[in-house]
Every structure is written in structure tokens, then in C-alpha cells.
Design an enzyme around this catalytic site. Structure first.
Site, PDB file in Angstrom:
ATOM      1  N   CYS A 167       0.865  -1.170   0.000  1.00  0.00           N
ATOM      2  CA  CYS A 167       0.000   0.000   0.000  1.00  0.00           C
ATOM      3  C   CYS A 167       0.913   1.235   0.000  1.00  0.00           C
ATOM      4  O   CYS A 167       2.073   1.172   0.420  1.00  0.00           O
ATOM      5  CB  CYS A 167      -0.872  -0.037   1.231  1.00  0.00           C
ATOM      6  SG  CYS A 167      -1.990   1.377   1.353  1.00  0.00           S
ATOM      7  N   ASP A 169       0.630   3.673   1.899  1.00  0.00           N
ATOM      8  CA  ASP A 169       0.691   4.076   3.303  1.00  0.00           C
ATOM      9  C   ASP A 169       2.137   4.154   3.809  1.00  0.00           C
ATOM     10  O   ASP A 169       2.917   3.226   3.620  1.00  0.00           O
ATOM     11  CB  ASP A 169      -0.090   3.019   4.097  1.00  0.00           C
ATOM     12  CG  ASP A 169      -0.392   3.454   5.514  1.00  0.00           C
ATOM     13  OD1 ASP A 169       0.565   3.765   6.258  1.00  0.00           O
ATOM     14  OD2 ASP A 169      -1.577   3.493   5.864  1.00  0.00           O
ATOM     15  N   HIS A 234      -2.343  -4.329   4.592  1.00  0.00           N
ATOM     16  CA  HIS A 234      -2.005  -4.079   5.999  1.00  0.00           C
ATOM     17  C   HIS A 234      -3.239  -3.832   6.854  1.00  0.00           C
ATOM     18  O   HIS A 234      -4.325  -3.569   6.343  1.00  0.00           O
ATOM     19  CB  HIS A 234      -1.040  -2.892   6.103  1.00  0.00           C
ATOM     20  CG  HIS A 234      -1.627  -1.587   5.649  1.00  0.00           C
ATOM     21  ND1 HIS A 234      -2.047  -0.609   6.523  1.00  0.00           N
ATOM     22  CD2 HIS A 234      -1.865  -1.103   4.402  1.00  0.00           C
ATOM     23  CE1 HIS A 234      -2.512   0.427   5.844  1.00  0.00           C
ATOM     24  NE2 HIS A 234      -2.411   0.153   4.556  1.00  0.00           N
ATOM     25  N   CYS A 245      -6.215   0.075   6.489  1.00  0.00           N
ATOM     26  CA  CYS A 245      -5.917   0.667   5.189  1.00  0.00           C
ATOM     27  C   CYS A 245      -6.986   1.691   4.806  1.00  0.00           C
ATOM     28  O   CYS A 245      -8.155   1.341   4.606  1.00  0.00           O
ATOM     29  CB  CYS A 245      -5.835  -0.438   4.146  1.00  0.00           C
ATOM     30  SG  CYS A 245      -5.390   0.195   2.518  1.00  0.00           S
TER      31      CYS A 245
END
Lengths: 509, 509
Positions: A167, A169, A234, A245
Site C-alpha cells: 500500500c 501508506d 495491511h 488501510c
């Protein structure tokens, strides 16, 4: 200035087991699931490489402190902005504390409108990023030598290239050396997308180019090697509905299924275009971003992955803590074999291939070190379980920058295609920065191949195009001076350089 | 309504040698350089396939007349818009004259605001395009069988794939079957860019995917076959400074050098990434869009091309007119050999490879037919030497639509990257349509692979994204109702379908 640093300091003061509100609203202490830290149990696993952990922590501290100092220095500079010897004093502070000079022209008009701390903040973030890249070779030398899953190891598992899509992130941006203990190198590509929703067509293109090298005989041992695609979703075990997420509304199941769906699509796209069996191997991994612990989904004999058939490294750590290295390793193998044989919910068919098992076993073992890293060097669970990124990186990964929560990374060629990834990033920074009066620093970064004429010029051109598209997409932020883009390019195979394209920030804003 | 049709009729009334203003401002008659038409010389070359020319002309007439009728029918509908039985009458006219019904809801509010002829015009253009695609198999069957440079012939020259990048200019969009006499098929890709400035990275990706098929053994005879990239620039021999390539400011030299530059960049990019010798063969071709005559630049022994070493098919036609087929063919071979041996300005080194010579000879001979086609079926020089396109196609080529000046074609994946190509197209249509109150019809078209799950959905999604980006780029046109986009997708390997994505135009505007 209501700075972000104050918030960080506040958040970081809560160490040890953290308080979580349960359904009845009463706070309860969430124990660490791998090791009962508060009971005095010694959390030292026989398979953990503590020397490597120390080297990794030294590196983390070095990089982190450079960023932490930015706000301190800017506050002090701000206090002195009406002093007589202001410019000299500011430059001296920056030079001593940050290791670089600030552009003098930023001070010249300060007596009229006050200092533009917003522009200075972005400038410092970019300069610190650049310092980290410039010092990477020296500062990473220690841990680079000890990382277990290096190119040779990956080749011994049968993989010439590992293409990882986590991701976007920030909590996943230290993943390769820290969480997976995979050595970043030319054979490892990281292409992050919001929700790990990677681009099938772009991946087919990347795969095909490596496949040409393999089939043409240009790759050593190419005939027995394969391409591996890893998707990484995640979740947050202490805050499933809040700090999971963002791209999937913090819905863990959706994050898992979506990443799995993309892997299946990629395999089908390649198998159906280039013949059954052409598709690369795939692996699905979940990260608990509170602990940096893994769920590794075990492929079956056909390379198929499902959402239910996985091993969990927290459980492995807990079950094997106190055993000798040899016994623990045997137990890890048993745990993997158990999941393979039961097949999770009965969907798995048979055991994975030997190379994949070698890789999965190594990943599981290596992650025990990272679990202990978070226990020893952080607070068991990270003090900051949510977002805490310093900037956004859009474009190609800056290969030598790998650290948790350092930046949000949107891999993209155009904003037209990558808009969903940028939007999630901008939303995160609306809370982290804009809400506190700080701008969003966006580094637009592309790689070029120095061997190819015009490749650098095209990378710069793409950088400008993407910068323009970002500014066009968020006009309100631009109007308020709350979005600062810089453009940099790096040579793909050469030393990391992250060359900033001259005066782009200053010239255009 | 100040329609475009009137202009076309006016322009088309000037047949025969056309008047050209020379430097002193005095009009002079420009003779046809291949054959002195006005002197009574019989322009019938022994190497011309006149049967094929008739079949191609039948097809051209059929397609062209469908479009010509649109304005006639809309004018008649417009005249009747206040009649009592208007809707029935309009539908009857459309049905009889155009072969399709018009959407009834377009008539329902006509009594209030008057008929939206602008929307109807775009609707008709899209519907006629669709009819042409639907009828392509039947209507092209005749000439498809006779086109000399078919897949087998190209393979006999050593090429499994021919990737052609002409300029986006509509005058080049009939190029493959008409000007080059290359049979459109799955082995021939046409990707047009303004000024023939094709995208290096996208081309490397396309090349790599075909190379995987070749190297993996999935391609018949792959071991002896290569990929061929052709770049096609253009100029107007009667109007060098006005009707040449708009993207290069009608500067012929610049158009030539720019296309050549891209070919060299592509070869270097592939050679340097995948090893010397990996690069595909390349060919540079210039088209005189007045005559459809060619300049074919001859590669040397190293595959290098330069801007000065070329043969010209008008000269070949003129020099060999009246000779028997056998003698003419021998003379063509001599002309090619002469240019090869002298090496133009001395830059060429040695003779091209045999497969390339076979191809170049066949292209030169085949183009004699097209030169005569323009002499016999048009006016020697085309009556309309400039732009006369009906619409813009953006995205992937509609494989079964190939005709001069039918559409402007911008090959692109995103408007972010393809903006220069779209801008040139919109500029052209500002003069062709907008100046006369007619909207710009833009067909956004992408291909999908039916074998790959979700491939169609992704093509539709890309279509919508590109449509939105086009509308965002030209907000003034959208606000005035002068830009009408439709989205269609086609199956790559299957029958051409050009499926319009339902109600996109109607639902969003």
C-alpha cells in the site's frame, strides 16, 4: 505555530502496552501478542539477529533525528526573524543543526511580510531527504551487509526479480529492509499503490521487459529463474476500524481480498496473453502495522493463494520463544507444513514448490527479528500506530530511502491514472500538516537510465508534467501555499542521486 | 446553418492541376510530377494494380458517402422541425438516408428550444463510424484479398510485426492499405502521434511484449523474424509552408529530422537496455499528402537511416511509365541500388539487408498504384489538400477504419501524456467545425483482450478517465456544447466491434 512536533511528542510519551477503548467504552490494556512484555518475560528469541537490529535502529535514529530537528530549527529561526543579524543567525542555525544552508532569498523579504515558514518547511524536508540519499551508502553500509534475504538468497529460491506492491501508506515504506528483511537492490522493485491496487498493464510491461532479458540469455541462470510479484496489504491489530488501510475504509477483509484479486488478475493476464505457465509466481503478505508482524499466505502446488491459508509470525514468535535456534527452526517448518497440509479452509491444494517454501520460511524467520526490533527499540507496539509521514513521494521509488512512516509513496506515471493514490495521500496530509498550518511537501521523483540518450530529459519532462498535474488537481492548496512540489530524478542502475531539478520550487511559485 | 458541406463542395469543384500562389504572388499551375496529365499522356503504369484500385475506390466512395449524407439529412430534418409529424418524418429520413434511427428524446424538446443539431451531428458521426466498422468485413473483403503486402509477405521480408507511427494528421489515416498497400491485420499496429513523435517508453513496452512471444517459442518462425518500426512524416508538395505537418509548423525539414530522431532514440534505448543488436529494424518514410507519393529512406548495412538518402516514388513512376512490367521492375531495382551505392550525401554505409530491400522494393512498387489511384480516381493532386476530417479518434486505433482525411488520430493512454496530440487535433477542428457552429466529435476508443478477465472493464474505465480529462482540458468548448465525446471499446484480436459504452454521451451531458 501549532506544530506537528508537539503532537508527536505527546503521542510518543505513551510507551508500553497502549490503551484501547473496548466496545463498552472502558479502556483496556492490549497485551503484545508475541511476548508478555509487562510480566518481565525476556523477549529474546534465538532466531533474532540482534546485531542487525542495532544497526537498523542506528540508521532509523539517524534519519529520524534529521527530520525532527527541522521544526526545532524553524521555531528558533522564527523567533529571531526581527533581530538585526537575522539572516546570518538563521543560516548559522541551519548549517549547524541541519547541515545545509537555506536559500538567502527566502530571508530577504522577511522584514515586510514575515518569514515564509511554510516554504522553508518544505525546503527543509526536501533538503533532508536529499541528505539521507547522499549519506545512504555510508549510513546503510552496516545493515546492508547483514540483511539475510539478499539477491543471492532470492536467486537460490528461484527468483531473478522481486516486484513488491505494498500500500502507499507510509507505515509500509520501510518494509523491504525492516519488515521483510529483503535487501533493496536492482533486483527488488517497490511500486506502492493506495490499497495495494497495483496497475495490471504496467506490471505486464515490467514483467515483459525482464522476461526479454531472461529469454534472450542476457540473464545469468535465467533458464531456471522466475519473476515474483508480492502484494502487501495491511491492518492495525489494536485499531481495526481506525488505523487499517484508508483506501479500503480500514476494512481488513476488503484489503486482503482486493490485493489477492489483483494478483489473480495479473497471473491470468500473463497466462492468457503469453501461454499457460508464463505467469510469474505470486505471494500475498499482510502486515500488522502496529507490530510489523506478518501474515504470509501460503501458495499451493499450483501457485494459487487464498485469503484463509496463512501463517502468522506473532504466533510463531510466541510458540518458539525460549527454544534453541535449531529446535525453533524445525518448529517453524512444522507450522508451515501444518498449514500447507490442512490447507486452511480446505481451499489449498497441495504443497508449494521448494523455492517458494525456502523463501516463505526465510521471511517468517527474518520477521521474528523485526517483531523483536519493535519490542526492544520501540514500545512493542509502535507509539505512533497511525500516520506520521513527513512528505509524499509520487512517481518512482527513491531506492535508498526506506523507513516506516517517513513518506507516503504513490507509484505512478501520470496523475490521470494515479489520482486515487494521490487523493488518499493528500487526505492524510490534510490531517497531518494542513490542519496545523503546514504545507504538504510532494517530491515528484522519476528514474532514468544513464545509458539511454534523452532518458534523463524525458524523466525531467515527466516530472514537470506530473508536478503540473498535481498542482492542477489541488488548486485550493496551491492558492493557499499549502502544497509545495519539488522534482528530482535518479539514475536507475547507478548510485542513488535524487538530483533536484534546479530551482523548480523557487522558479514556479 | 453555415455548414461545412458547402465549403467541401466549393473546394471539390476545383479539379485538375491546382492553382498555387508562387513567391511573386502570381498563381501558377502546378503540374503533376509523375505524369503530365493535362498533355493527354496516358497515365497507366505497367506495375499498377488497377483492379485493386477500383476496389479501394468503391470502398472509399461507400464510406465517404455515408458521411456526406449526414449534413444533407440534418438540413432537411432542420427544415421540418416545426411540422406536425416532425418526429416520424425525421426518423423516416434518417432511417432511409443514413440507415439508422436517431434517439427520439432528441426530438421531444425541439418545440421549446429548437432542435439540438449540434448534438445530432455528433450522434450521426458516431453512428456512421459504427456502421463502417460493422460493415467493414463485407465492404473490405474485395481489396483485402488483393493487397500485396500481407502478413505472409512481411514475414518473407523478415518481420513478424510492423509498428507504424504516422503523424496524427487525418491525411495519413488511410495510409496502411492505400499509400503503403500494407494489409491491416493483427501483425500491423498503427499508433499515430502529432508530428510522428511517438512515445519511446510505450514503444519499448510494445516491443518487449512481442519479443517475449518470439523468444519463448510461441511465435512461428520467431527465431528468424524481427520487429519493424516505421515512422511516417508528411509534407505537401504544392503548399510546403501551409499544408505540411502542423505539429512542426509545416517545416518539412523539421518533420523529417524529428521522426528520424525518434527512430534513433528507440533503437538506442533498446540496444542499450537489452544488448547491442536487440533493437528492431527501423524505416523512415515521408508522404506527400497532395499525391500520396512516398519518400522511402534507405537504411544502410547497419540499419541506420539518414534524412538525405531516399528514393522518391513520383520520380520512379515518371521514369518507368511506358516500360513493360519486367523492365520497369528491373529499373526500380537499379534506382534503389544507385541510391544505396552513392549513399546520398555520403553518409550511408553499405547496402541494406536483403529482407529490408525486398520490403522497400515492394513498397515502392505498390505506391505506384496509389499514385495512379489519386490520378484516376481523384484529381492527380487531391482536390482537398488540407484537413477535412470528420472527427477525432483518441486512444487506440479503430483497426477496421482506414481512410484518408476521415479522422484525426491521437494514440494515447492518458491526456496528461497525449495533450500535445489532442491540442493539435482540437486546433484543426476549431477551423473545420467550431468556426462553422459544428461541435468537435471525439471518439475515445480503447482495445481490450477478451481472454483476460476484467480487461474490458479496464478499457471502459480508461475510456471514461480519458473522456473526463478531455472535457477538463477544453472547458470552453464543453460549456458551449461544442465538444461531444463518445466512448467505445473493441476486442483486440477478435472481430472489430467498436462497442459504444451505453448512453455515455446522453447520460453525461
Amino acid at each position: 505555530m501549532n506544530t506537528r512536533q508537539r503532537m508527536q511528542a505527546l503521542r510518543r510519551s505513551s510507551v508500553g502496552p497502549i490503551d484501547v477503548a473496548n466496545e463498552s467504552g472502558i479502556a483496556e490494556v492490549l497485551e503484545h501478542p508475541a511476548c508478555v512484555i509487562s510480566s518481565g518475560q525476556i523477549c529474546e528469541h534465538s532466531l533474532v539477529d540482534r546485531d542487525l537490529n542495532r544497526l537498523l535502529f542506528d540508521y532509523e535514529r539517524t534519519v529520524r533525528s534529521r527530520f525532527t530537528r527541522i521544526v526545532e530549527v524553524l521555531k528558533r529561526i522564527s523567533m529571531h526573524q526581527h533581530d538585526k543579524d537575522f539572516t546570518e543567525r538563521a543560516q548559522q542555525l541551519a548549517h549547524e543543526q541541519l547541515g545545509f544552508d537555506l536559500p538567502s532569498k527566502m530571508f530577504e523579504d522577511a522584514w515586510v511580510c514575515g518569514l515564509d515558514l511554510s516554504a522553508l518547511h518544505s525546503h527543509c524536508i526536501f533538503s533532508v531527504l536529499k541528505s539521507c540519499v547522499d549519506n545512504a551508502r555510508t549510513e546503510q553500509a552496516g545493515w546492508r551487509q547483514r540483511i539475510p534475504l539478499d539477491e543471492n538468497f532470492l536467486r537460490s529460491c528461484g527468483y531473478h526479480t522481486v516486484d513488491i506492491s505494498p500500500c502507499s501508506d507510509g507505515r509500509l515504506q520501510g518494509m523491504s529492509p525492516y519488515v521483510l528483511r529483503i535487501l533493496p537492490g536492482p533486483n527488488v522493485q517497490v511500486k506502492a499503490y493506495a490499497g495495494a491496487l497495483f496497475d495490471i498493464e504496467a506490471d505486464v510491461c515490467d514483467w515483459a521487459q525482464r522476461e526479454v532479458e531472461r529469454l534472450s540469455g542476457a540473464m545469468v541462470d535465467g533458464e531456471r529463474l522466475d519473476y515474483l510479484k508480492i502484494a502487501v496489504y495491511h491492518f492495525s491489530s489494536s485499531s481495526h476500524n481506525g488505523d487499517g488501510c484508508a483506501a479500503h475504509g480500514s476494512n481488513d477483509r476488503q484489503a486482503t481480498e482486493a490485493a489477492l484479486g489483483r494478483l489473480d488478475e495479473l497471473r491470468e493476464a500473463i497466462d492468457r496473453s503469453f501461454g499457460i505457465g508464463a505467469a510469474p509466481d505470486v505471494l500475498l503478505i499482510g502486515v500488522d502495522t502496529d507490530l510489523d508482524a506478518l501474515r504470509i499466505h501460503l501458495p499451493d502446488a499450483y501457485g494459487d493463494v487464498n485469503s484463509h491459508r496463512y501463517i502468522e509470525t506473532v504466533k510463531i514468535y510466541r510458540e518458539t520463544l525460549g527454544l534453541s535456534a535449531e529446535v525453533a527452526r524445525a518448529r517453524v517448518a512444522e507450522i508451515i507444513a501444518d498449514v500447507e497440509n490442512t490447507g486452511g479452509w480446505g481451499q489449498g491444494q497441495g504443497r508449494m514448490n521448494d523455492g517458494m517454501r525456502r523463501l516463505v520460511s526465510a521471511l517468517a524467520e527474518a520477521n521474528l527479528s523485526q517483531i523483536e526490533y519493535v519490542i526492544k527499540h520501540h514500545t512493542g507496539r509502535y507509539a505512533t500506530i497511525g500516520h506520521d509521514e513527513e512528505c509524499i513521494v509520487a512517481g518512482d521509488a527513491v531506492r535508498s530511502l526506506k523507513l516506516r512512516n517517513l513518506f507516503y509513496f504513490a507509484h505512478l506515471d501520470t496523475i490521470e491514472e494515479g489520482a486515487p493514490d494521490m487523493d488518499v495521500g493528500i487526505d492524510i496530509f490534510a490531517k497531518l500538516n494542513v490542519a496545523h498550518g503546514l504545507p504538504v511537501p510532494v517530491l515528484v521523483h522519476f528514474e532514468y537510465d544513464a545509458r539511454i540518450p534523452e532518458s534523463r530529459a524525458r524523466a525531467v519532462e515527466r516530472g514537470r508534467r506530473v508536478r503540473d498535474a498535481i498542482e492542477a488537481r489541488y488548486p485550493d492548496l496551491v492558492a493557499k501555499g499549502l502544497l509545495n512540489c519539488a522534482i528530482a530524478v535518479s539514475e536507475r542502475a547507478g548510485d542513488e542521486r535524487c538530483d533536484f531539478v534546479a530551482d523548480e520550487v523557487a522558479a514556479n511559485h
